[in-house]
Design a protein around this motif. Structure first.
Motif, PDB file in Angstrom:
ATOM      1  N   MET A  21      -1.824  -0.855   4.401  1.00  0.00           N
ATOM      2  CA  MET A  21      -2.553  -0.702   3.141  1.00  0.00           C
ATOM      3  C   MET A  21      -2.231  -1.839   2.188  1.00  0.00           C
ATOM      4  O   MET A  21      -3.133  -2.434   1.563  1.00  0.00           O
ATOM      5  CB  MET A  21      -2.214   0.641   2.495  1.00  0.00           C
ATOM      6  N   MET A  22      -0.961  -2.194   2.056  1.00  0.00           N
ATOM      7  CA  MET A  22      -0.568  -3.253   1.129  1.00  0.00           C
ATOM      8  C   MET A  22      -1.154  -4.599   1.565  1.00  0.00           C
ATOM      9  O   MET A  22      -1.601  -5.396   0.733  1.00  0.00           O
ATOM     10  CB  MET A  22       0.955  -3.321   1.027  1.00  0.00           C
ATOM     11  N   GLU A  23      -1.164  -4.838   2.844  1.00  0.00           N
ATOM     12  CA  GLU A  23      -1.768  -6.086   3.353  1.00  0.00           C
ATOM     13  C   GLU A  23      -3.271  -6.109   3.086  1.00  0.00           C
ATOM     14  O   GLU A  23      -3.832  -7.151   2.733  1.00  0.00           O
ATOM     15  CB  GLU A  23      -1.483  -6.215   4.853  1.00  0.00           C
ATOM     16  N   ARG A  24      -3.908  -4.963   3.225  1.00  0.00           N
ATOM     17  CA  ARG A  24      -5.350  -4.878   2.984  1.00  0.00           C
ATOM     18  C   ARG A  24      -5.685  -5.153   1.511  1.00  0.00           C
ATOM     19  O   ARG A  24      -6.608  -5.920   1.199  1.00  0.00           O
ATOM     20  CB  ARG A  24      -5.846  -3.489   3.390  1.00  0.00           C
ATOM     21  N   ASN A  35       1.362   1.775 -14.021  1.00  0.00           N
ATOM     22  CA  ASN A  35       0.489   2.635 -13.227  1.00  0.00           C
ATOM     23  C   ASN A  35       1.236   3.765 -12.538  1.00  0.00           C
ATOM     24  O   ASN A  35       0.738   4.366 -11.576  1.00  0.00           O
ATOM     25  CB  ASN A  35      -0.277   1.784 -12.213  1.00  0.00           C
ATOM     26  N   GLY A  36       2.455   4.034 -13.014  1.00  0.00           N
ATOM     27  CA  GLY A  36       3.184   5.221 -12.593  1.00  0.00           C
ATOM     28  C   GLY A  36       3.999   5.112 -11.330  1.00  0.00           C
ATOM     29  O   GLY A  36       4.411   6.132 -10.769  1.00  0.00           O
ATOM     30  N   VAL A  37       4.262   3.882 -10.860  1.00  0.00           N
ATOM     31  CA  VAL A  37       5.021   3.706  -9.616  1.00  0.00           C
ATOM     32  C   VAL A  37       6.217   2.791  -9.865  1.00  0.00           C
ATOM     33  O   VAL A  37       6.055   1.674 -10.365  1.00  0.00           O
ATOM     34  CB  VAL A  37       4.140   3.111  -8.500  1.00  0.00           C
ATOM     35  N   MET A  38       7.399   3.257  -9.502  1.00  0.00           N
ATOM     36  CA  MET A  38       8.588   2.409  -9.549  1.00  0.00           C
ATOM     37  C   MET A  38       8.825   1.858  -8.149  1.00  0.00           C
ATOM     38  O   MET A  38       9.105   2.601  -7.217  1.00  0.00           O
ATOM     39  CB  MET A  38       9.815   3.177 -10.043  1.00  0.00           C
ATOM     40  N   MET A  39       8.704   0.530  -8.009  1.00  0.00           N
ATOM     41  CA  MET A  39       8.874  -0.104  -6.703  1.00  0.00           C
ATOM     42  C   MET A  39       9.755  -1.346  -6.841  1.00  0.00           C
ATOM     43  O   MET A  39       9.311  -2.474  -6.657  1.00  0.00           O
ATOM     44  CB  MET A  39       7.511  -0.470  -6.099  1.00  0.00           C
ATOM     45  N   PRO A  40      11.046  -1.150  -7.143  1.00  0.00           N
ATOM     46  CA  PRO A  40      11.950  -2.306  -7.216  1.00  0.00           C
ATOM     47  C   PRO A  40      12.177  -2.916  -5.830  1.00  0.00           C
ATOM     48  O   PRO A  40      12.485  -4.087  -5.689  1.00  0.00           O
ATOM     49  CB  PRO A  40      13.238  -1.710  -7.780  1.00  0.00           C
ATOM     50  N   GLU A  54      -1.706   2.989  -3.648  1.00  0.00           N
ATOM     51  CA  GLU A  54      -2.816   2.054  -3.465  1.00  0.00           C
ATOM     52  C   GLU A  54      -3.514   1.759  -4.794  1.00  0.00           C
ATOM     53  O   GLU A  54      -3.848   0.603  -5.091  1.00  0.00           O
ATOM     54  CB  GLU A  54      -3.816   2.584  -2.449  1.00  0.00           C
ATOM     55  N   GLU A  55      -3.745   2.783  -5.598  1.00  0.00           N
ATOM     56  CA  GLU A  55      -4.380   2.574  -6.894  1.00  0.00           C
ATOM     57  C   GLU A  55      -3.519   1.687  -7.797  1.00  0.00           C
ATOM     58  O   GLU A  55      -4.023   0.781  -8.476  1.00  0.00           O
ATOM     59  CB  GLU A  55      -4.653   3.913  -7.570  1.00  0.00           C
ATOM     60  N   ALA A  56      -2.208   1.956  -7.814  1.00  0.00           N
ATOM     61  CA  ALA A  56      -1.300   1.160  -8.638  1.00  0.00           C
ATOM     62  C   ALA A  56      -1.235  -0.280  -8.150  1.00  0.00           C
ATOM     63  O   ALA A  56      -1.216  -1.233  -8.949  1.00  0.00           O
ATOM     64  CB  ALA A  56       0.097   1.790  -8.631  1.00  0.00           C
TER      65      ALA A  56
END
Length: 443
Positions: free
Chosen positions: A337-340, A386-391, A408-410
């Motif tokens: 998904m991230m690559e897409r 956008n509500g996601v913590m991704m350190p 995906e939205e974030a």
């Protein structure tokens, strides 16, 4: 309380940060939780976590990919695991002699991990890896440690920190006893063995991080160690209970002399261990009269019952619910998904998703292809908006279809800003200090 942020000494400060830094050096008990590791809009302090979500004191909710520095692999506040810990609390938490759960946990670990004939528990990974180094030095009578340069952290103790840029407070004699080799480069390790004949006590590395072993690298390390009487130590603090229930050593088909585990082995409870061959581990035993003693781990809280109860239940939960299989599956879908989404924004050269599916990673690269902490800060800031913590990306059993949709939205919204920053200059979009490396000479 006024929580408006400001800067001091290049660090983002608000009221919670002031209070934390006033009473805790570094403002947290792990440097990777520090204020210099997160963007301005990250919550300075958290109140609780549940499943794959974290909440600040005001009740704001974030989908979390930090997962307690990878210590939580099932989910925050899992009732079955918490109940197992609470049962042990009600049994007394910590007794005057070994406890029943201590024996049960030790027998379970030895059953699970093929290379483990004996085990000793403690509370954190630094203590476990340093104990493994001490065992290796005692067993071989040698003093030098060879550790992998690409693997970022083994211990807060001097033998490791002295091999980083942060050498203040560490005797030069200690610094000289740790040497570096490179992952997937057996020649670099062979060169150390040749340069220091009969002096290397142990080789310390992780089985894998974001890079997996190539060309039978781990097997070659194993053979080189066996040939020269060097103790082979695998640090499975991160890979353990994520790559495979039996460890990444089983996944990659290699048998270490000693290994260490922690983090996800008890779904966030403070449990770590060193395990391995009996003849090395039993240097810390007491029953062989007349043998010279090695003072191995001896910690009042090393076998605290609540954590060991959580460990036993975590293993049972993993088996019942195919947790590790889920981590691999979700991670594979997440990477795709991230690559897409990255391709949709035309950012394939500037936002790289890579690594092992059960433990993915990402890189933020500037227009010249160089790693950019400013862009990483911007990306983290936009994801938080956008509500996601991704350190970083640590997965749990509780990451599912809804979490994938939220992510995906974030990501789509964040990469839209990221692309503009690449085109117009990140300085036009980031009005705050960039995050800093943990291992740096000066603040």
């Amino acid at each position: 309380m006024n929580s408006s942020p400001k800067f001091t000494g290049g660090i983002i400060v608000n009221d919670y940060t002031w209070r934390l830094q006033s009473v805790i050096p570094g403002g947290a008990h792990t440097y990777s939780r520090g204020a210099d590791q997160f963007p301005l809009n990250a919550p300075a302090i958290l109140e609780r976590g549940k499943c794959a979500y974290i909440f600040d004191p005001e009740g704001k909710k974030y989908l979390d990919y930090g997962m307690a520095l990878r210590a939580v692999n099932i989910g925050y506040a899992e009732d079955e695991i918490d109940d197992a810990a609470i049962r042990q609390i009600r049994n007394g938490t910590n007794l005057t002699r070994p406890s029943m759960i201590e024996l049960q946990a030790a027998e379970l670990l030895v059953e699970i991990i093929d290379s483990a004939e004996m085990v000793k528990f403690t509370k954190n990974g630094s203590t476990s890896v340093t104990a493994a180094v001490k065992l290796a030095r005692g067993y071989t009578g040698r003093d030098i440690v060879a550790r992998c340069a690409e693997h970022p952290f083994f211990s807060y103790d001097d033998w490791f920190i002295g091999s980083t840029q942060i050498t203040k407070g560490i005797p030069s004699s200690t610094v000289e006893l740790t040497k570096l080799f490179h992952y997937n480069d057996i020649a670099s390790l062979e060169a150390l063995v040749s340069e220091y004949p009969d002096r290397i006590a142990c080789v310390v590395l992780e089985p894998a991080t974001t890079e997996e072993p190539k060309d039978n690298f781990l097997q070659k390390v194993r053979a080189l160690c066996a040939k020269h009487g060097i103790i082979f130590i695998l640090d499975e603090m991160i890979t353990g209970f994520r790559w495979h229930l039996k460890g990444a050593q089983h996944h990659y088909g290699v048998v270490p002399d000693l290994c260490t585990f922690g983090k996800a082995m008890a779904n966030g409870y403070s449990v770590s261990c060193v395990a391995g061959r009996r003849e090395i581990m039993e240097q810390g035993s007491i029953e062989k009269e007349g043998t010279e003693r090695l003072f191995f781990l001896s910690t009042t809280h090393g076998a605290e019952m609540a954590g060991l109860g959580a460990f036993v239940e975590t293993v049972s939960f993993i088996r019942r619910n195919s947790v590790i299989e889920h981590l691999w599956q979700y991670g594979s879908h997440l990477m795709s998904m991230m690559e897409r989404v990255t391709k949709r924004h035309g950012l394939e050269k500037n936002f790289k998703v890579f690594g092992v599916p059960c433990s993915p990673n990402y890189l933020t690269l500037d227009a010249d292809g160089n790693i950019s902490l400013a862009l990483r800060t911007l990306f983290s800031r936009e994801m938080l908006k956008n509500g996601v913590m991704m350190p970083w990306i640590a997965l749990s059993w509780r990451h599912g279809d809804e979490e994938m949709r939220i992510t995906e939205e974030a990501l789509d919204a964040s990469l839209s800003v990221y692309k503009k920053a690449l085109e117009d200059g990140v300085e036009n979009y980031l009005n705050e200090p960039a995050m800093k490396p943990v291992f740096r000479k000066y603040n």
